[in-house]
Scaffold this motif. Structure first.
Motif, PDB file in Angstrom:
ATOM      1  N   UNK A  60      25.735  40.320  41.396  1.00 38.72           N
ATOM      2  CA  UNK A  60      26.580  39.817  42.475  1.00 38.72           C
ATOM      3  C   UNK A  60      27.914  39.396  41.877  1.00 38.72           C
ATOM      4  N   UNK A  61      28.984  40.034  42.329  1.00 33.82           N
ATOM      5  CA  UNK A  61      30.327  39.697  41.873  1.00 33.82           C
ATOM      6  C   UNK A  61      31.005  38.802  42.901  1.00 33.82           C
ATOM      7  N   UNK A  62      31.893  37.946  42.439  1.00 35.24           N
ATOM      8  CA  UNK A  62      32.655  37.132  43.389  1.00 35.24           C
ATOM      9  C   UNK A  62      34.054  36.879  42.858  1.00 35.24           C
ATOM     10  N   UNK A  63      34.992  36.668  43.788  1.00 35.50           N
ATOM     11  CA  UNK A  63      36.359  36.329  43.417  1.00 35.50           C
ATOM     12  C   UNK A  63      36.415  34.898  42.933  1.00 35.50           C
ATOM     13  N   UNK A  64      36.489  34.726  41.615  1.00 32.77           N
ATOM     14  CA  UNK A  64      36.406  33.396  41.007  1.00 32.77           C
ATOM     15  C   UNK A  64      37.726  32.642  41.069  1.00 32.77           C
ATOM     16  N   UNK A  65      38.792  33.328  41.431  1.00 34.04           N
ATOM     17  CA  UNK A  65      40.100  32.708  41.496  1.00 34.04           C
ATOM     18  C   UNK A  65      41.072  33.428  40.587  1.00 34.04           C
ATOM     19  N   UNK A  66      42.285  32.938  40.573  1.00 34.03           N
ATOM     20  CA  UNK A  66      42.747  31.759  41.299  1.00 34.03           C
ATOM     21  C   UNK A  66      42.840  32.004  42.807  1.00 34.03           C
ATOM     22  N   UNK A  88      19.232  37.594  40.200  1.00 36.66           N
ATOM     23  CA  UNK A  88      20.275  38.523  39.770  1.00 36.66           C
ATOM     24  C   UNK A  88      21.329  37.815  38.914  1.00 36.66           C
ATOM     25  N   UNK A  89      22.002  38.557  38.040  1.00 36.36           N
ATOM     26  CA  UNK A  89      23.129  37.985  37.302  1.00 36.36           C
ATOM     27  C   UNK A  89      24.365  37.913  38.194  1.00 36.36           C
ATOM     28  N   UNK A  90      25.344  37.137  37.747  1.00 38.46           N
ATOM     29  CA  UNK A  90      26.573  36.914  38.515  1.00 38.46           C
ATOM     30  C   UNK A  90      27.775  37.348  37.693  1.00 38.46           C
ATOM     31  N   UNK A  91      28.793  37.870  38.389  1.00 33.12           N
ATOM     32  CA  UNK A  91      30.015  38.343  37.745  1.00 33.12           C
ATOM     33  C   UNK A  91      31.221  37.611  38.338  1.00 33.12           C
ATOM     34  N   UNK A  92      31.727  36.564  37.676  1.00 32.08           N
ATOM     35  CA  UNK A  92      32.957  35.904  38.141  1.00 32.08           C
ATOM     36  C   UNK A  92      34.159  36.783  37.782  1.00 32.08           C
ATOM     37  N   UNK A  93      34.947  37.174  38.779  1.00 33.69           N
ATOM     38  CA  UNK A  93      36.043  38.113  38.569  1.00 33.69           C
ATOM     39  C   UNK A  93      37.374  37.547  39.051  1.00 33.69           C
ATOM     40  N   UNK A  94      38.456  38.067  38.505  1.00 35.64           N
ATOM     41  CA  UNK A  94      39.791  37.597  38.845  1.00 35.64           C
ATOM     42  C   UNK A  94      40.271  38.164  40.179  1.00 35.64           C
ATOM     43  N   UNK A  95      40.706  37.286  41.062  1.00 36.27           N
ATOM     44  CA  UNK A  95      41.290  37.726  42.325  1.00 36.27           C
ATOM     45  C   UNK A  95      42.586  38.496  42.091  1.00 36.27           C
ATOM     46  N   UNK A  96      43.349  38.104  41.085  1.00 35.20           N
ATOM     47  CA  UNK A  96      44.617  38.766  40.804  1.00 35.20           C
ATOM     48  C   UNK A  96      44.394  40.186  40.285  1.00 35.20           C
ATOM     49  N   UNK A 201      29.872  44.436  34.476  1.00 33.45           N
ATOM     50  CA  UNK A 201      28.437  44.448  34.185  1.00 33.45           C
ATOM     51  C   UNK A 201      28.138  45.359  33.009  1.00 33.45           C
ATOM     52  N   UNK A 202      28.763  46.536  32.990  1.00 30.30           N
ATOM     53  CA  UNK A 202      28.556  47.487  31.891  1.00 30.30           C
ATOM     54  C   UNK A 202      29.072  46.932  30.570  1.00 30.30           C
ATOM     55  N   UNK A 203      30.090  46.070  30.657  1.00 27.80           N
ATOM     56  CA  UNK A 203      30.675  45.480  29.450  1.00 27.80           C
ATOM     57  C   UNK A 203      29.935  44.230  28.995  1.00 27.80           C
ATOM     58  N   UNK A 204      28.843  43.874  29.686  1.00 31.37           N
ATOM     59  CA  UNK A 204      28.046  42.727  29.291  1.00 31.37           C
ATOM     60  C   UNK A 204      28.643  41.384  29.654  1.00 31.37           C
ATOM     61  N   UNK A 205      29.442  41.342  30.727  1.00 28.10           N
ATOM     62  CA  UNK A 205      30.123  40.108  31.107  1.00 28.10           C
ATOM     63  C   UNK A 205      29.391  39.309  32.187  1.00 28.10           C
ATOM     64  N   UNK A 206      28.195  39.721  32.539  1.00 26.46           N
ATOM     65  CA  UNK A 206      27.432  38.990  33.548  1.00 26.46           C
ATOM     66  C   UNK A 206      26.953  37.647  32.983  1.00 26.46           C
ATOM     67  N   UNK A 207      26.813  36.672  33.874  1.00 25.91           N
ATOM     68  CA  UNK A 207      26.303  35.360  33.479  1.00 25.91           C
ATOM     69  C   UNK A 207      25.166  34.982  34.418  1.00 25.91           C
ATOM     70  N   UNK A 208      24.380  33.999  34.019  1.00 21.91           N
ATOM     71  CA  UNK A 208      23.353  33.487  34.895  1.00 21.91           C
ATOM     72  C   UNK A 208      23.969  32.716  36.043  1.00 21.91           C
ATOM     73  N   UNK A 212      27.845  30.429  36.424  1.00 19.89           N
ATOM     74  CA  UNK A 212      28.993  30.973  37.157  1.00 19.89           C
ATOM     75  C   UNK A 212      29.905  29.837  37.598  1.00 19.89           C
ATOM     76  N   UNK A 213      31.185  29.980  37.344  1.00 16.01           N
ATOM     77  CA  UNK A 213      32.151  28.950  37.693  1.00 16.01           C
ATOM     78  C   UNK A 213      33.415  29.571  38.281  1.00 16.01           C
ATOM     79  N   UNK A 214      34.057  28.871  39.219  1.00 11.27           N
ATOM     80  CA  UNK A 214      35.365  29.332  39.690  1.00 11.27           C
ATOM     81  C   UNK A 214      36.412  29.190  38.592  1.00 11.27           C
ATOM     82  N   UNK A 215      37.512  29.939  38.739  1.00 14.74           N
ATOM     83  CA  UNK A 215      38.654  29.815  37.832  1.00 14.74           C
ATOM     84  C   UNK A 215      39.652  28.867  38.482  1.00 14.74           C
TER      85      UNK A 215
END
Length: 238
Positions: A60-66, A88-96, A201-208, A212-215
């Motif tokens: 599950x990916x989400x827009x972590x910010x800003x 499932x693992x979580x993917x905090x991603x950049x909105x920008x 996810x392929x790059x191994x950047x998923x977290x538990x 997961x934290x917002x930016x």
């Protein structure tokens, strides 16, 4: 390929998307006050349309910010709740970065400055370059919070595109910038987060889910009781 569910609520537009194979299906809803109520039904609609269960997703990916405090916290809380429930693992991603993806998809830009209105006379911004050989985005300037007039992109050889509502919010600050084109209508959307999520996810950047934290580029604030209710509702839905 892993199926990616993406959630984005950092601005006035709430959206979610499901990436399955090369196909992205998405839902969106306007109205910042309804984000916490609208996302879970939209997620359920996407899963039903795809004929899968949440546990069939790879992450599950989400827009972590800003973005807005409430918005990024809502996305993080829902992603955590769904991830806890489905394991499932979580993917905090950049909105920008998601905005840069949209700029390339819609206008072919490969060097992009993304600028979001941060209110209080400030903007969030970052600079990205698309590496066609590696088929991924490179971060040239990490997300920054500053006055509009302090936005200082790195020089590039080709045209530099700019996108985001910060351009429209503070137009006088960007008159002198050497942008080849400006697209103030481009905003963060889950449809662009989903492919970024698959690459992450392929790059191994998923977290538990717990990690997961917002930016935040301003002060971090603890979850409110209302936001904890959103997290619990997402857990129950999962």
């Amino acid at each position: 390929m892993s199926i990616i569910l993406a959630i984005e609520t950092s601005s006035e537009m709430a959206s979610c998307a499901l990436l399955r194979g090369d196909t992205v299906i998405a839902r969106e809803s306007s109205g910042v006050r309804t984000h916490s109520q609208s996302i879970l039904p939209m997620v359920q609609q996407l899963l039903a349309e795809a004929g899968i269960a949440l546990k069939d997703c790879g992450a599950i990916a989400f827009g972590a910010g800003p973005g807005s405090f409430t918005g990024v916290r809502t996305a993080c809380g829902i992603a955590q709740g769904l991830a806890y429930g489905a394991g499932l693992p979580v993917l905090p991603l950049s909105t920008l970065e998601a905005m840069a993806v949209a700029c390339r998809q819609q206008h072919g830009a490969t060097d992009v400055v993304a600028v979001l209105d941060a209110r209080m006379g400030e903007v969030y911004w970052a600079q990205y370059r698309y590496d066609s050989a590696a088929a991924l985005w490179r971060e040239l300037v990490a997300p920054v919070l500053c006055a509009p007039g302090a936005v200082a992109p790195l020089a590039v050889d080709g045209p530099l595109a700019a996108c985001g509502n910060g351009l429209a919010a503070y137009p006088d600050a960007f008159i002198a910038q050497a942008f080849g084109a400006m697209y103030p209508e481009i905003m963060p959307h889950a449809a662009q987060l989903a492919p970024l999520g698959r690459a992450a996810l392929a790059a191994g950047k998923a977290v538990g889910a717990a990690d997961a934290q917002p930016l935040y580029l301003r002060n971090k604030i603890a979850y409110t009781s209302a936001e904890r209710s959103v997290i619990n509702a997402a857990k129950a839905a999962a």
